[in-house]
Scaffold this active site. Structure first.
Site, PDB file in Angstrom:
ATOM      1  CD  GLU A   1       2.136 -10.273  -0.574  1.00 38.06           C
ATOM      2  OE1 GLU A   1       2.025  -9.149  -1.077  1.00 38.06           O
ATOM      3  OE2 GLU A   1       1.307 -10.732   0.234  1.00 38.06           O
TER       4      GLU A   1
ATOM      5  CG  HIS B   1      -0.920  -5.573  -4.371  1.00 39.12           C
ATOM      6  ND1 HIS B   1       0.180  -5.479  -3.538  1.00 39.12           N
ATOM      7  CD2 HIS B   1      -1.708  -6.547  -3.819  1.00 39.12           C
ATOM      8  CE1 HIS B   1       0.058  -6.349  -2.542  1.00 39.12           C
ATOM      9  NE2 HIS B   1      -1.080  -7.002  -2.683  1.00 39.12           N
TER      10      HIS B   1
ATOM     11  CG  ASP C   1      -2.799  -8.077   5.141  1.00 33.21           C
ATOM     12  OD1 ASP C   1      -1.733  -8.180   4.520  1.00 33.21           O
ATOM     13  OD2 ASP C   1      -3.853  -7.645   4.640  1.00 33.21           O
TER      14      ASP C   1
ATOM     15  NE  ARG D   1      -3.942  -2.085   2.199  1.00 31.99           N
ATOM     16  CZ  ARG D   1      -3.809  -3.415   2.249  1.00 31.99           C
ATOM     17  NH1 ARG D   1      -2.640  -3.967   2.504  1.00 31.99           N
ATOM     18  NH2 ARG D   1      -4.856  -4.195   2.027  1.00 31.99           N
TER      19      ARG D   1
ATOM     20  CG  HIS E   1      -0.091 -11.467  -4.120  1.00 29.88           C
ATOM     21  ND1 HIS E   1      -1.002 -12.271  -3.490  1.00 29.88           N
ATOM     22  CD2 HIS E   1      -0.145 -10.276  -3.490  1.00 29.88           C
ATOM     23  CE1 HIS E   1      -1.588 -11.583  -2.534  1.00 29.88           C
ATOM     24  NE2 HIS E   1      -1.088 -10.372  -2.512  1.00 29.88           N
TER      25      HIS E   1
END
Ligand code: BGC
Length: 380
Positions: free
Chosen positions: A346, A134, A280, A109, A208
């Site tokens: 990631e 992304h 996350d 982000r 991803h």
């Protein structure tokens, strides 16, 4: 140790007897093959490339550089696709949450889709509430890449090119991206990212893949064991934008320094887990930025015995526990994907770095070449 075990497993999968296993060796050298996978609404063809080496089988789409399938053997030599995806292009276009895709220009982000570089402010495409995620509404995951297959020495692989024009999704500069997927003779999957620009810009490329080492569609990954070589992480606000703090993982659910199951602490009442609807978050890797890929994380599925080791020269790792999978997508094997059915690891620079001068820089200037590499090694 792991390599020789792989050779035995691959030989077993190929139906070789104990007597012939001694002479079996990893294949290597076979050029990737291409087939038509589907067409986009405007008629553009999307190809699927298949490659295999050292016991790993990979299928990649020209659309988004998407890993459509990645098969590896379990401890008995049984192959399974361990990455979530679809069996048709229409679903990838209509509803993918970035399954298997290349992410750019900026993985993760950027707050409000805004940043200032050399005194000029830029407004990016906003596609995640008020933020840019992304790369914006049509990132690298939704572009058709030029793909070439190669077989070189004991490696096989693909070279993917995409040129992002000046101003695309609000980013300054024409960015020429080149990504190389290599399968080594040991069955490692290596990604080498490169990019150049004609104006100062920011870039943060990643991959991803949604991993489920027991096989896509087989259920939750909460029993997978994960180790992350990081003592700190970047806490976020309710929009998942880093606050700027590098917080210690010690004494929190974010402590994966020693291997533990993904599910062990995921329901601990911790504000950060509420914000992420699970995990996350970006981990601050202890090794920092390195010239060569160094150890980042190890994932292991006790039921199948399959393992994944990740090495990278990137300073960060986003670990996303598949929180937004909500039972509305039907995957490659015909099963519904539900929350926690896969996880993403990631490798990256930190989220929102363009707005955090204290984070490692993501600025790329004309004359420089952006280069990062991530290696995935499999075992059973
Ligand atoms: C992000 C998640 C996001 C997901 C998209 C991950 O990289 O961290 O917040 O929902 O991508 O599927």
């Amino acid at each position: 140790m792991e390599t020789s075990r792989r050779t035995v497993i691959a030989a077993a999968a190929a139906g070789l007897t104990a007597a012939t296993i001694g002479t079996a060796h990893a294949s290597g050298g076979k050029k990737p093959v291409r087939e038509l996978f589907g067409k986009l609404a405007d008629g553009t063809k999307v190809h699927r490339w298949s490659l295999e080496n050292g016991g790993t089988r990979l299928k990649v789409l020209s659309y988004g550089g998407i890993v459509q399938s990645l098969e590896i053997p379990d401890r008995h030599g049984r192959y399974e696709n361990v990455s979530l995806g679809f069996d048709n292009i229409e679903d990838y276009v209509a509803k993918t949450p970035y399954f298997g895709a290349l992410i750019g220009r900026y993985g993760n982000r950027i707050a409000k889709g805004q940043f200032t570089l050399d005194g000029t402010s830029h407004q990016l495409s906003v596609n995640d509430g008020v933020n840019s995620l992304h790369g914006g509404a049509k990132g690298f995951d939704k572009r058709v890449w030029d793909v070439e297959g190669f077989a070189s020495g004991s490696d096989v692989g693909l070279v993917l090119h995409y040129t992002s024009i000046d101003g695309e999704m609000g980013y300054p500069g024409t960015l020429r991206a080149k990504v190389t997927y290599t399968l080594t003779r040991h069955g490692d999957w290596r990604i080498d990212y490169e990019a150049t620009t004609d104006k100062a810009t920011v870039v943060n490329l990643t991959s991803h893949v949604y991993w489920n080492l027991a096989g896509e569609g087989s259920g939750s990954i909460y029993d997978h064991e994960l180790q992350i070589a990081a003592s700190r992480y970047t806490p976020v606000d309710s929009g998942l934008i880093p606050t700027g703090e590098l917080a210690e993982v010690a004494g929190t659910p974010f402590d994966f320094r020693r291997s533990k199951t993904v599910g062990r602490d995921i329901r601990v009442a911790h504000q950060q887990l509420l914000y992420g609807k699970g995990i996350d978050h970006n981990w601050v890797l202890d090794k920092g930025i390195t010239t060569r890929p160094e150890h980042v994380a190890t994932l292991r599925d006790p039921s199948s015995g399959r393992s994944l080791r990740i090495a990278s020269n990137e300073p960060g790792l986003q670990f996303y526990s598949g929180n937004f999978l909500d039972g509305t997508l039907v995957g490659t094997g015909g099963h519904i994907y539900r929350q926690g059915d896969a996880l993403c690891l990631e490798t990256q620079h930190f989220p929102d770095s363009p707005n955090h001068p204290s984070f490692p820089s993501t600025v790329l200037r004309p004359g420089q070449t952006y280069r990062t590499s991530t290696v995935h090694s499999f075992g059973a």
